[in-house]
Structure formats: structure tokens, C-alpha cells
Write an enzyme that holds these catalytic residues in place. Structure first.
Site, PDB file in Angstrom:
ATOM      1  N   GLY A   1       0.746  -1.244   0.000  1.00 39.42           N
ATOM      2  CA  GLY A   1       0.000   0.000   0.000  1.00 39.42           C
ATOM      3  C   GLY A   1       0.779   1.300   0.000  1.00 39.42           C
ATOM      4  O   GLY A   1       0.175   2.366   0.071  1.00 39.42           O
TER       5      GLY A   1
ATOM      6  N   CYS B   1       9.689  -4.494  -9.789  1.00 38.90           N
ATOM      7  CA  CYS B   1      11.006  -4.349  -9.153  1.00 38.90           C
ATOM      8  C   CYS B   1      11.885  -5.507  -9.609  1.00 38.90           C
ATOM      9  O   CYS B   1      12.616  -6.105  -8.833  1.00 38.90           O
ATOM     10  CB  CYS B   1      10.882  -4.294  -7.635  1.00 38.90           C
ATOM     11  SG  CYS B   1       9.940  -5.623  -6.900  1.00 38.90           S
TER      12      CYS B   1
END
Length: 663
Positions: A182, A315
Site C-alpha cells: 500500500g 522491481c
């Protein structure tokens, strides 16, 4: 977004449990990071053959991945609060760190040059630094406390890039498809509120496939106290169409203005933060995830509005998870999507362009230049769509970002007008609603007495949309009343039959049964920023700095400051104020026309003979910092404590010696 597998949950620490053959004398063991050997020959071989960077830079690239990740954080909040916090960080805490006389080397602390307004900082501080240096210790405690309060977000630097590139405005409908834990969702909400509007017309829908991880999103959303967010739980590859009610009563498919696809990935870009990946990395990781990444991205593109922007990010360093996924979508979209050049969007950001060529390798690192060369046994994981060439822009380091713009529909009928029936409101029940639609009584759980009392006691303006107040119970006493926006409420009401809503709304009013109060509900700090503009002047009290500091330092509700002990100005304001909840307002004098003054609203309580404010520990510390008040009651300085104990010890020793001499 981290390296989670699709639909799987990983430990928060990122540490791995190594399951080894007990027959060889080994057993399950959790290895600490400092024991992990940061080597993997296949990793080196794979990325060398992929040519992810220039040949003369490759050794530096590998060595960089073997070092620990520095700490980064962002400052958030209203413009006045942000300016004050930045002042504290820059002029006090960091200056004290830099001015340490006994420091072996100057601390490496600086604002990220590409983040707007110097609101993101990077620093290299170890636990050893924090233990040995008082200035570092104070900075560390500041970050922990302000993170709890919600005005500091500790977030990896590259993770901050995707939301910035989305260019979110207050009216945008935003979808975060793979949102947990989040940090980017929080950033999207901050951008939505950036212009200071307490209730923006736009909203953020945060989705995650893992039900448990959705509650991490709830925690992030609560820190920001926004009525403009809803958290949903669904498989993002097949996320259903959402619909909203139009002014004419028809229901139309929602097309999002901004979509973030921060997809599940192998996460080898997080090696500095999660060194256990060195032990588990294989070339198959990227191959196994390419399919689900492509499906999430394609579904996101289908939900995107014309002229809307979508950011795809991972990532991962692997082009199979990055360029190949983008290329595959562009091939399938028939010109509906275009890559956006964002190379000049964040001045100061160092990046390299995306790869235009890449190779596909099997788990055994067999290299294939085209699909015809692929062995039959690998054709279920190596597919023809991922052997492609794609020019694009990538903001890297250990991250991949691509921005897409939708220029025409994917399908001939992406937007549809349909008629649906209302269903039960699972996440909350309307305190007071508008006219019933379709004769569905379940949507209307009116408690007109409750709202009438609240509206009258606080002189709430008729402009306030009371149908956006929700409760979480159908029967019995309502404990809390939550506020959401009209648009978010409509989404919940219209879509709850095909989407699982986890959470929405910010706490606005809390039941407080007190015999001296005419209204059974007090104002909650959580939703005060959103409700404040609609509250009448009769329950507003303007307070100066000294009085506010007095209230903050006297936080025991059983011993609240007596009204006669406060300033005459404050006494006059509350003299005729009936007991009960009120809003305390502090407004700092304007120092510069270019800077917004500090304005603080907080929930207060006017007792029969006393006045107090409702603040938890971290919020109290936050306000005392902003006001320059004495924080020693809340922020214990272990270094000062050590000095005091040392002084006491020396005194005792001296006394004992004197006594011994006398004897």
C-alpha cells in the site's frame, strides 16, 4: 511492489526458510542476512548475456547489488504541515546529524533531487549509528513517531516513481490493480488531495488478490484519513467491470483516468533489501510470471479511459518481465495504446533507456534467439510472444517503469449503459439516504433521529451530503459513523454483488454517551478535515499556541485543564458553549505570502468545568513538534538518561569516598 508470487503471501521480513535434505545432516534453518553469501553464478551469467548495462559498467552493477539499501522517506500532509515538518527535518534534525563533532565521517543524508519540493530524503544510517549518536537517535525516533501519525512514509526511493509519473489530479478516477502492501496507494491518495480539497471528486480503488494483504491496505488508508478510497479483493487478471450511476439514472461502465499496474514479479531488483533472493534466483522465475503479468496489464488497459494513462512497473531487472510484457501488449492492442516519453518528467532522476533487444533463456540458461530454436520441453514456459524487440523508456536502478496512453478503444463496446438492481450494502449502511430506487428497502437504513441530532448540534450546513454517512451495523446502537464520497458510495452500492469490498470510509463521528451532552456523537479526528468546512461556528473554538500546548501536555481525561486556568480569550469563547464535542482551531500567523500558514484542526471536549483535546500519543508528539512544545514527557532521551545516571553515580561515589575518609 516487492517480489511476491501471484496469490502467495511472503513474510514481512523477506527472510527465507531454507529447506534442505536431512539425510545429508542438514535441517531447516532461517539464515540471517549477514550470513547469506551474496553470490549466484547463474544470475551473473544471465544478466551478462542479456546486456542489461554497458560492458564496462557490469562489475559496478553487480557490486552495487551486493550492498545494503539506504533508508528513504517522504513527508506528507497539508501544505502548511509539510512546510513545518520540512523545516524541522532540514533545519534541526539533519543539521544536528551533520554537526556531530565525534562523527567518523559526515552522514550521507540528502533530499532526492528528482522528488518535488524536497519532500523525499535518503540517508545511510545503521543501527550502530543510531545507538552511538544522540542526533541519529532523535532522527530515528522522529521517523518512527511521525510514521505512526501518518505524516512520514518510509518507502523505497524507486517505489515512489510510478505514482509521480501517473500525474494524478483531484478529479481522476484511479485504480491500483495490485496494491498491497500500500505505499504507492498512499502516495496516489496524497496526490489526489494535493490541492487541499478536503473531499476531491476523484477517488482511488485499491485492489489485491490476497485477502489478508488487503488489510495492510486498510492500515495505509487509515493513516491518510481519506473518504475517497475503497479497498477491494479480486483477481486482477479478471477484475470485473465496475459501474457507476449517471445523473439520468442509467448505469455506465467505469473507465479509469489513471491505472497503476505494479505487478507481482520475481523481485530480483530488491536484492539489496532482500538478499535471500541470491539463494533462490533462477532464470525460470521471470518466465513463470510473464503470463500473469501480461494478463494483468491487458486487463488494466481494457479498464483505462481514452486519453487515460497507465503505468506498468516491476522491481525486476529481467526484460522478460518488463520490455517483453509491454511489447506483447502493444502487439495485441492494434494501436489502441502508445508509449509515453517521460524522460523529462522528473528532472534529476538518473535512468537508462529500456532494452531494445533481449534473449530468452530456459531454467538451464540455454539461450534462444527465436521460438523455432526452443526445445519442446520448454515450450510450455517459453512462448513466441516474449521473443520480441521493443523500444521504450525505463526509469531504473532496480526498477522498471513504462507509461502507456490509451488513444482508442480495445474493443468496439468498452463502455456500456445498463440497468441493474440495488443490493444490500455490505460494508456500511446509509445513515440517511436520498429517494429509494427500485423499491429496495435494504439500501435505506435511515436513522433520521441520529442525523437530526448531529446536524442540529453541530449546525452542519445543508451543503453536506448526509447520504454519504455510513455505519457498520444494521440494528442496535451505532458506535461509529463513517464518511465516504458520493462517487465511492455509488461504486459500493452499484458493484457489491460482483466485487468484494473490504473497506471504505473515514471515521467522522463516534458515539460518546455522556449525560451532559445533547448529542450522542462526538467529532472524530480521523474525518475532521473532511467534515470541518460544513460545521457551524457555534462549535468552533480558536485557540492560541500556549493554550494548545497546555491541553496537549495534560492528556489525562480525569485531570483535564480547568477552564479558569486557560487564557481569558479562550475562557470567553467557551463561556456560553454547551458541554460536549467541539473543534479546536489553531492558526499560525502568516510568515510569507509564498507559504501556506500552519492550520491545525482537532477534536476537543468542553466539559462542565474543563477543556481537553482528543489525541493519541503519536499525534500529540506530532503537534508538539510543530508548535515547538516540550516533548520530554513523551519522547524519552536515552542519552540524557545515561548522562543523568552517570552524574548520579559519580555523586554517590564521591559521597562514599568522603564517608570512608571520615571513618
Amino acid at each position: 511492489m516487492g517480489r511476491r508470487k501471484f496469490g502467495k503471501k511472503h513474510s514481512a521480513s523477506g527472510a527465507s526458510v531454507l529447506k534442505q535434505d536431512e539425510g545429508n545432516g542438514l535441517k531447516d534453518a532461517r539464515k540471517p542476512y549477514n550470513d547469506i553469501i551474496r553470490e549466484n553464478d547463474n544470475f551473473i551469467k544471465y544478466y551478462k548475456v542479456q546486456k542489461v548495462c554497458k560492458e564496462d559498467e557490469f562489475e559496478d552493477f553487480v557490486q552495487f547489488l551486493k550492498t545494503d539499501l539506504p533508508t528513504t522517506f517522504r513527508i506528507t500532509g497539508s501544505k502548511g504541515v509539510v512546510h513545518k515538518l520540512l523545516e524541522i527535518v532540514e533545519d534541526n534534525l539533519i543539521k544536528d546529524c551533520i554537526n556531530q563533532i565525534d562523527s567518523e565521517k559526515p552522514p550521507n543524508i540528502f533530499p532526492l533531487p528528482w522528488y518535488p519540493g524536497k519532500l523525499a530524503w535518503q540517508m545511510d544510517l545503521t543501527r550502530k549509528d543510531i545507538r552511538r549518536c544522540e542526533a541519529y537517535y532523535k532522527l530515528h525516533n522522529f521517523l518512527i513517531s511521525e510514521t505512526e501519525h501518518g505524516t512520514i512514509s518510509r518507502q523505497e526511493a524507486v517505489s515512489m516513481i510510478p505514482p509521480l509519473l501517473l500525474d494524478v489530479q483531484s478529479h481522476h478516477k484511479v485504480l491500483d490493480m495490485c496494491a498491497a502492501p500500500g505505499s504507492k496507494t498512499a502516495q496516489l491518495l496524497e496526490l489526489l488531495h494535493a490541492n487541499g480539497d478536503p473531499i476531491p471528486s476523484g477517488y482511488v480503488i485499491a485492489n489485491d488478490v490476497d485477502n489478508k494483504r488487503c488489510y495492510m491496505l486498510v492500515h495505509q488508508a487509515k493513516r491518510l484519513n481519506s473518504p475517497c478510497v475503497a479497498i477491494i479483493n479480486h483477481d486482477s487478471t479478471v477484475l470485473p467491470n465496475l459501474h457507476s450511476t449517471q445523473s439520468d439514472g442509467s448505469v455506465k461502465q467505469v473507465q479509469f483516468d489513471r491505472i497503476l499496474c505494479d505487478v507481482p514479479c520475481s523481485g530480483d531488483g530488491t536484492l539489496r533489501k532482500n538478499p535471500d533472493i541470491w539463494l533462490k534466483w533462477t532464470a525460470a522465475n521471470g518466465l513463470n510470471l510473464h503470463g500473469v503479468q501480461s494478463r494483468i496489464l491487458k486487463r488494466g488497459a481494457e479498464l483505462l479511459a481514452i486519453d487515460g494513462k497507465l503505468v506498468y512497473s516491476t522491481c525486476s531487472i529481467n526484460p522478460i518481465e518488463n520490455e517483453a510484457v509491454i511489447h506483447r501488449l502493444l502487439c495485441e492492442s492494434n494501436g489502441a495504446l502508445e508509449l509515453v516519453d517521460v524522460s523529462d518528467t522528473l528532472p534529476g532522476l538518473k535512468f537508462s533507456p529500456g532494452m531494445e533487444e533481449w534473449l530468452v533463456c530456459s531454467r538451464n540458461l540455454d539461450v534462444y534467439k527465436n521460438f523455432d530454436e526452443v526445445d519442446e520441453k520448454w515450450r510450455t514456459t517459453i512462448r513466441p510472444q516474449i521473443v520480441r524487440i521493443l523500444p521504450h523508456h525505463q526509469n531504473t536502478g532496480a526498477f522498471f517503469v513504462a507509461v502507456l496512453k490509451k488513444v482508442k478503444p480495445f474493443h468496439t463496446k468498452e463502455e456500456t449503459n445498463i440497468k441493474i438492481n440495488d443490493t444490500d450494502l455490505d460494508v456500511g449502511h446509509v445513515v440517511e439516504g436520498s429517494k429509494k430506487r427500485n423499491n429496495d428497502d435494504n439500501i435505506q437504513h435511515k436513522d433520521e433521529t441520529v442525523w437530526k441530532d448531529i446536524k442540529s448540534f453541530y449546525s452542519i450546513s445543508d451543503d453536506f451530503d448526509s447520504k454519504c454517512l455510513l455505519t457498520r451495523c444494521r440494528v442496535g446502537k451505532k458506535k461509529n459513523i463513517y464518511l465516504t464520497t458520493e462517487a465511492v458510495r455509488d461504486l459500493v452500492v452499484t458493484n457489491q454483488s460482483n466485487i468484494k469490498f473490504i473497506n471504505t470510509g473515514v471515521k467522522a463521528f463516534v458515539r460518546c454517551d455522556n449525560k451532559n451532552m445533547k448529542c450522542a456523537f462526538r467529532i472524530a479526528n480521523d474525518g475532521l478535515d473532511s467534515v470541518y468546512p460544513f460545521i457551524g461556528d457555534n462549535r468552533k473554538v480558536y485557540i492560541d499556541k500556549d493554550d494548545l500546548i497546555t491541553l496537549l501536555l495534560n492528556d489525562d481525561p480525569q485531570h483535564s485543564p480547568p477552564i479558569p486556568s486557560l487564557s481569558k480569550n479562550l475562557q470567553l469563547q467557551v463561556e456560553n458553549l454547551s458541554p460536549g464535542s467541539c473543534v479546536l482551531i489553531y492558526r499560525e500567523e502568516e510568515k510569507s505570502k509564498d507559504l501556506d500558514p500552519l492550520v491545525i484542526y482537532m477534536s476537543g471536549w468542553r466539559g462542565t468545568t474543563s477543556l481537553r483535546c482528543y489525541m493519541d500519543r503519536h499525534s500529540t508528539m506530532h503537534l508538539l513538534r510543530l508548535l515547538g512544545g516540550d516533548m520530554s514527557k513523551y519522547d524519552v532521551n536515552k542519552f540524557q538518561k545515561q548522562d543523568d545516571e552517570s552524574s548520579q553515580g559519580e555523586g554517590c561515589s564521591e559521597g562514599t569516598n568522603t564517608e570512608a575518609t571520615k571513618n
